[in-house]
Each structure stands twice: as C-alpha cells, then as structure tokens.
Design a protein around this motif. Structure first.
Motif, PDB file in Angstrom:
ATOM      1  N   ASP A   1     -50.303 -47.535 -38.227  1.00 10.88           N
ATOM      2  CA  ASP A   1     -48.999 -47.278 -38.841  1.00 10.88           C
ATOM      3  C   ASP A   1     -49.013 -46.199 -39.922  1.00 10.88           C
ATOM      4  OD1 ASP A   1     -50.456 -48.712 -40.664  1.00 10.88           O
ATOM      5  OD2 ASP A   1     -49.079 -50.415 -40.779  1.00 10.88           O
ATOM      6  N   LYS A   2     -50.118 -45.471 -40.058  1.00 13.61           N
ATOM      7  CA  LYS A   2     -50.146 -44.367 -41.023  1.00 13.61           C
ATOM      8  C   LYS A   2     -49.567 -43.107 -40.392  1.00 13.61           C
ATOM      9  CE  LYS A   2     -54.061 -45.808 -43.887  1.00 13.61           C
ATOM     10  NZ  LYS A   2     -55.379 -45.401 -44.423  1.00 13.61           N
ATOM     11  N   TYR A   3     -48.814 -42.363 -41.180  1.00 13.97           N
ATOM     12  CA  TYR A   3     -48.259 -41.068 -40.737  1.00 13.97           C
ATOM     13  C   TYR A   3     -47.430 -41.216 -39.458  1.00 13.97           C
ATOM     14  CZ  TYR A   3     -52.179 -39.900 -43.786  1.00 13.97           C
ATOM     15  OH  TYR A   3     -53.082 -39.861 -44.830  1.00 13.97           O
ATOM     16  N   THR A   4     -46.501 -42.135 -39.494  1.00 11.67           N
ATOM     17  CA  THR A   4     -45.661 -42.346 -38.309  1.00 11.67           C
ATOM     18  C   THR A   4     -44.251 -41.784 -38.487  1.00 11.67           C
ATOM     19  OG1 THR A   4     -45.075 -44.560 -39.129  1.00 11.67           O
ATOM     20  CG2 THR A   4     -46.918 -44.416 -37.579  1.00 11.67           C
ATOM     21  N   ASP A   5     -43.986 -41.103 -39.621  1.00 13.45           N
ATOM     22  CA  ASP A   5     -42.658 -40.527 -39.821  1.00 13.45           C
ATOM     23  C   ASP A   5     -42.507 -39.262 -38.979  1.00 13.45           C
ATOM     24  OD1 ASP A   5     -44.562 -39.219 -41.363  1.00 13.45           O
ATOM     25  OD2 ASP A   5     -43.101 -38.562 -42.851  1.00 13.45           O
ATOM     26  N   LYS A   6     -41.314 -38.765 -38.905  1.00 16.80           N
ATOM     27  CA  LYS A   6     -40.973 -37.560 -38.148  1.00 16.80           C
ATOM     28  C   LYS A   6     -41.393 -37.662 -36.674  1.00 16.80           C
ATOM     29  CE  LYS A   6     -41.052 -34.494 -42.168  1.00 16.80           C
ATOM     30  NZ  LYS A   6     -41.559 -33.242 -42.757  1.00 16.80           N
ATOM     31  N   GLY A   7     -41.329 -38.881 -36.152  1.00 13.92           N
ATOM     32  CA  GLY A   7     -41.622 -39.095 -34.737  1.00 13.92           C
ATOM     33  C   GLY A   7     -43.082 -39.108 -34.386  1.00 13.92           C
ATOM     34  N   MET A   8     -43.982 -39.013 -35.400  1.00  8.39           N
ATOM     35  CA  MET A   8     -45.406 -38.919 -35.104  1.00  8.39           C
ATOM     36  C   MET A   8     -45.995 -40.229 -34.597  1.00  8.39           C
ATOM     37  SD  MET A   8     -47.036 -36.308 -37.935  1.00  8.39           S
ATOM     38  CE  MET A   8     -46.569 -37.256 -39.380  1.00  8.39           C
ATOM     39  N   GLY A   9     -45.247 -41.331 -34.715  1.00  7.57           N
ATOM     40  CA  GLY A   9     -45.760 -42.615 -34.239  1.00  7.57           C
ATOM     41  C   GLY A   9     -45.568 -42.833 -32.753  1.00  7.57           C
ATOM     42  N   ILE A  10     -44.705 -42.058 -32.131  1.00  8.88           N
ATOM     43  CA  ILE A  10     -44.434 -42.223 -30.701  1.00  8.88           C
ATOM     44  C   ILE A  10     -45.409 -41.374 -29.888  1.00  8.88           C
ATOM     45  CG2 ILE A  10     -42.730 -42.018 -28.872  1.00  8.88           C
ATOM     46  CD1 ILE A  10     -42.127 -44.173 -30.960  1.00  8.88           C
ATOM     47  N   LEU A  11     -46.195 -42.040 -29.064  1.00  5.62           N
ATOM     48  CA  LEU A  11     -47.143 -41.346 -28.203  1.00  5.62           C
ATOM     49  C   LEU A  11     -46.573 -41.279 -26.792  1.00  5.62           C
ATOM     50  CD1 LEU A  11     -50.494 -43.067 -29.273  1.00  5.62           C
ATOM     51  CD2 LEU A  11     -49.420 -41.038 -30.266  1.00  5.62           C
TER      52      LEU A  11
ATOM     53  N   PHE B   1     -47.952 -35.992 -29.192  1.00  2.00           N
ATOM     54  CA  PHE B   1     -47.078 -36.458 -30.277  1.00  2.00           C
ATOM     55  C   PHE B   1     -46.841 -35.284 -31.229  1.00  2.00           C
ATOM     56  CE2 PHE B   1     -51.443 -37.228 -31.443  1.00  2.00           C
ATOM     57  CZ  PHE B   1     -51.543 -36.793 -32.747  1.00  2.00           C
ATOM     58  N   PRO B   2     -45.698 -35.291 -31.913  1.00  2.91           N
ATOM     59  CA  PRO B   2     -45.392 -34.172 -32.816  1.00  2.91           C
ATOM     60  C   PRO B   2     -46.222 -34.242 -34.087  1.00  2.91           C
ATOM     61  CG  PRO B   2     -43.650 -35.812 -32.899  1.00  2.91           C
ATOM     62  CD  PRO B   2     -44.582 -36.251 -31.817  1.00  2.91           C
ATOM     63  N   HIS B   3     -46.568 -33.077 -34.611  1.00  3.19           N
ATOM     64  CA  HIS B   3     -47.323 -32.973 -35.853  1.00  3.19           C
ATOM     65  C   HIS B   3     -46.394 -32.492 -36.958  1.00  3.19           C
ATOM     66  CE1 HIS B   3     -50.110 -30.769 -38.700  1.00  3.19           C
ATOM     67  NE2 HIS B   3     -50.565 -32.010 -38.719  1.00  3.19           N
ATOM     68  N   MET B   4     -45.885 -33.456 -37.742  1.00  2.00           N
ATOM     69  CA  MET B   4     -45.022 -33.166 -38.885  1.00  2.00           C
ATOM     70  C   MET B   4     -43.786 -32.365 -38.491  1.00  2.00           C
ATOM     71  SD  MET B   4     -48.021 -32.293 -41.688  1.00  2.00           S
ATOM     72  CE  MET B   4     -46.874 -32.210 -43.066  1.00  2.00           C
ATOM     73  N   GLY B   5     -43.371 -32.491 -37.261  1.00  2.00           N
ATOM     74  CA  GLY B   5     -42.199 -31.766 -36.792  1.00  2.00           C
ATOM     75  C   GLY B   5     -42.435 -30.283 -36.589  1.00  2.00           C
ATOM     76  N   LEU B   6     -43.714 -29.867 -36.675  1.00  2.00           N
ATOM     77  CA  LEU B   6     -44.026 -28.441 -36.584  1.00  2.00           C
ATOM     78  C   LEU B   6     -44.520 -28.033 -35.202  1.00  2.00           C
ATOM     79  CD1 LEU B   6     -45.907 -28.078 -39.985  1.00  2.00           C
ATOM     80  CD2 LEU B   6     -43.562 -27.339 -39.474  1.00  2.00           C
TER      81      LEU B   6
END
Length: 196
Positions: A169-179, A39-44
């Motif tokens: 559901d914590k920190y699921t923005d910027k695609g981080m919720g999709i595994l 999964f992406p980490h903050m888009g980085l």
C-alpha cells in the motif's frame, strides 16, 4: 444401408466420439510464457515489467467447454529492465521475494462457444488470496506445431489488480496502485504415452 441412414450413422459416430474425447493437458512452455504488468509512475510515465520464470499447466476439454489453469511464478524473476527498480520490487516494501518466493494462480476456463474467453480464478500473492478474472483476448492452436511437431495452444490475456489488496500500500496515489496485467502464454500438449 440407405444413404440417409449412412449419413445419420456417421453424424452419431462423430457426436459419440466427441462426447467421449478425453480432456487434453498442456504444460506451459516457459520460453513462450511471460506474465507482465504496467502501472503509472507519478502520472509521468508508464512502468512495465515482466516475470521471466513461470511454470504450470492447462487442462482443456473443448468438447465439454471446460478447463482449468494452474500457474506458478517465481517472484525474484521480475524484470523492469532497470536494476534499481528490480531491487525495489523484490524488497519487503513490495513483493518481499525472500518471504514469498512464488505467486500462484488457479482458475477455471470460461467458454464463449468452443473457444475459451476468460478465466475465473484466485491469485495468491504475498500469502493473500483474492479473486482475479482474466479476459482472454486471443486463443489459437497449432496441430502440429511446425517446429516441435506437437500440438501447441496459446493465448493472450489481460487482467487488473490493486496491489494494496495484497499488502503493498505504499505509493499507491495517482493510480500507481493499479497493476494492469498482460499475459502471453503457450502450452505444449502432454503425451499421455510418455514415461513419467
């Protein structure tokens, strides 16, 4: 018996033999079976981890184009190669491994011709059950395997889940919720004559 009738009898014998063939059961080889996720980490960057302890079985009937999968994963075996991330993943904020020590997946094989191409199943994670379809990218068997001298079948499969669906559901923005799931699996055919 004429040659033509002999050929017909041989073909019918093969068909009858295939129709009566029993399903084969395979026990997963834990040293060659590793569900992994990314999964992406903050888009980085992209975080990747795997579960080091998995058990289960696959029942396969290639003649009938049917089969089933039953898998259990030990959640505390999550490994990102990063101690702090492992600790966070095991915490109550995410996998909560003390309260929910295992993850389970049960499904039915879907065939494309004679080869399984997908699994339609149900994933139970943190006490919540949701449908999960896995696409089988490759499937192959060795009979016998050159080292263990038994029939072994293996596959590579992909799937995708939204962890918010399982209460994370914590920190699921910027695609981080999709595994994104990637599963490498090998199973050793059970010997029906072996003593239990």
């Amino acid at each position: 018996m004429s040659f033509r009738n002999w050929i017909l009898a041989a073909v019918l014998s093969v068909i009858a033999g295939g129709a009566g063939a029993a399903p084969e059961k395979y026990t997963l080889d834990p040293s060659h079976t590793y569900p992994s996720l990314e999964f992406p980490h903050m888009g980085l960057s992209m975080w990747r981890g795997k579960f080091n302890q998995t058990s289960g079985s696959v029942t396969l009937d290639q003649a009938a184009h049917t089969g089933k999968v039953e898998i259990e994963v030990i959640m505390s075996s999550i490994d990102f190669g990063h101690d702090e991330m492992n600790e966070h993943a095991r915490s109550a904020d995410w996998l909560d491994v003390e309260k929910f020590p295992t993850m389970n997946y049960k499904g039915k094989l879907i065939f494309d011709g004679d080869i399984p191409s997908a699994v339609d199943g149900q994933l139970t994670l943190k006490g919540i059950t949701k449908p999960l379809r896995l696409k089988i990218n490759t499937f192959n068997c060795l009979d016998p395997h050159p080292y263990i001298k038994k029939k072994v079948c293996g596959a590579d499969a992909d799937g995708e889940v939204n962890r918010a669906d399982f209460g994370m559901d914590k920190y699921t923005d910027k695609g981080m919720g999709i595994l994104k799931l990637h599963i490498q699996v090998e199973g050793i055919k059970d010997d029906p004559k072996a003593k239990k």
